[in-house]
Design an enzyme around this catalytic site. Structure first.
Site, PDB file in Angstrom:
ATOM      1  N   CYS A 130     -22.635  19.150 -45.573  1.00 49.61           N
ATOM      2  CA  CYS A 130     -23.049  20.002 -44.439  1.00 49.61           C
ATOM      3  C   CYS A 130     -21.964  20.997 -44.046  1.00 49.61           C
ATOM      4  O   CYS A 130     -22.159  21.801 -43.142  1.00 49.61           O
ATOM      5  CB  CYS A 130     -23.403  19.130 -43.226  1.00 49.61           C
ATOM      6  SG  CYS A 130     -24.898  18.146 -43.459  1.00 49.61           S
TER       7      CYS A 130
ATOM      8  N   CYS B 166     -17.007  22.199 -33.870  1.00 46.76           N
ATOM      9  CA  CYS B 166     -15.778  21.594 -34.404  1.00 46.76           C
ATOM     10  C   CYS B 166     -15.105  20.710 -33.355  1.00 46.76           C
ATOM     11  O   CYS B 166     -14.577  19.641 -33.681  1.00 46.76           O
ATOM     12  CB  CYS B 166     -14.814  22.683 -34.867  1.00 46.76           C
ATOM     13  SG  CYS B 166     -15.446  23.674 -36.243  1.00 46.76           S
TER      14      CYS B 166
END
Length: 300
Positions: free
Chosen positions: A41, A112
């Site tokens: 991914c 993130c």
């Protein structure tokens, strides 16, 4: 090119605490790891913790990341933030705090910082020998985004924690909707549901607060007309309108004659067949409960 802060670039070019913590059977010390993401991914993170068993204090933290500039910088920042904290203290670290430590992240890269928060939770649950799924139902419930394997529960959580208002923001935070895009409409529906649930919770909280204020005023003396008008407006603004707005409607205070309160129903409420119920249940009953049992609400 992404507009990265100096701190992000610093930790990307010279990451701190990158690597592995090997178990050495050191007395009183335990090592645990947490994994999130998938290389297929685009992002993956393994977080290593070295913990002092007697105090639950994190003695050292290191990371291995496969990902972009933001992923590496966020992972490095996280390890710096949690060293010296107890496990319970570390669990309180949010993805927003990780981003703030970096001086901010591009919105499209906020996932993130979310990945770092989730890796930390995974490592701590693994350390404690508790299956993460038993405490975090992100992997349970309806699968919304099949491209990235994101569930409805996870989308709800990230929307609530970060006050997200659009499907695009959800994609930025957890990637859901960033593949084929077929789930974007469902994500919009989830956001709308979360907003309504939050509005109802705020209604209950503000309602209890308003009731306390009214009780306090009543103990002092009867409300003057000015106080009464102000309090009616306050209840409408803080308790009634958020719920109506969430359903596409609204209400405006038109006039007050003694105990008779005249309002204008707007939007969906103005043309709704159940507008009488809205007047009596959503508005009149609440004003009677908060201010005076003699209040009557009429629409104009």
């Amino acid at each position: 090119m992404w507009d990265y802060t100096d701190k992000v670039l610093e930790l990307f070019y010279n990451p701190k605490n990158q690597g592995v913590i090997e178990a050495t059977n050191e007395p009183g010390v335990k090592v645990a790891t947490g994994d999130v993401g998938s290389i297929s991914c685009g992002d993956a993170l393994r977080l290593h913790l070295k913990v002092e068993v007697a105090t639950d204090k994190i003695l050292d933290a290191r990371f291995q990341t496969f990902g972009c500039t933001s992923a590496i910088a966020s992972s490095s920042a996280l390890t710096e933030m949690i060293k010296g904290l107890t496990l319970d203290e570390a669990l309180k670290v949010t993805n927003k705090e990780i981003a703030d430590y970096l001086g901010g992240l591009p919105e499209a890269k906020m996932h993130c910082s979310v990945m770092g928060q989730e890796a930390l939770e995974a490592a701590i649950y693994n350390y404690r020998g508790i299956p993460r799924v038993a405490h975090d139902d992100d992997d349970e419930g309806t699968l919304v985004c099949t491209c990235f394997g994101i569930s409805e529960n996870k989308i709800r959580r990230v929307v609530l924690e970060n006050n997200l208002t659009s499907a695009e923001q959800v994609t930025n935070y957890v990637k859901a909707g960033g593949g084929c895009g077929s789930c974007l409409a469902k994500i919009d529906d989830i956001i709308s549901e979360v907003k309504q649930e939050s509005a109802k919770q705020n209604l209950n909280t503000n309602g209890a607060k308003a009731k306390t204020e009214v009780s306090s005023l009543g103990q002092q003396k009867a409300l003057t007309n000015v106080q009464k008008i102000a309090l009616i407006q306050k209840v409408l603004d803080e308790e009634v309108r958020p719920v109506l707005i969430a359903d596409g409607g609204d209400v405006e205070l038109y006039d007050i004659e003694g105990d008779k309160v005249k309002v204008k129903l707007q939007g969906a409420c103005g043309s709704c067949s159940s507008s009488t119920a809205t007047l009596k249940i959503a508005i009149e009953a609440r004003l009677r409960d908060r201010i005076s049992k003699d209040i009557i609400v009429e629409a104009v």
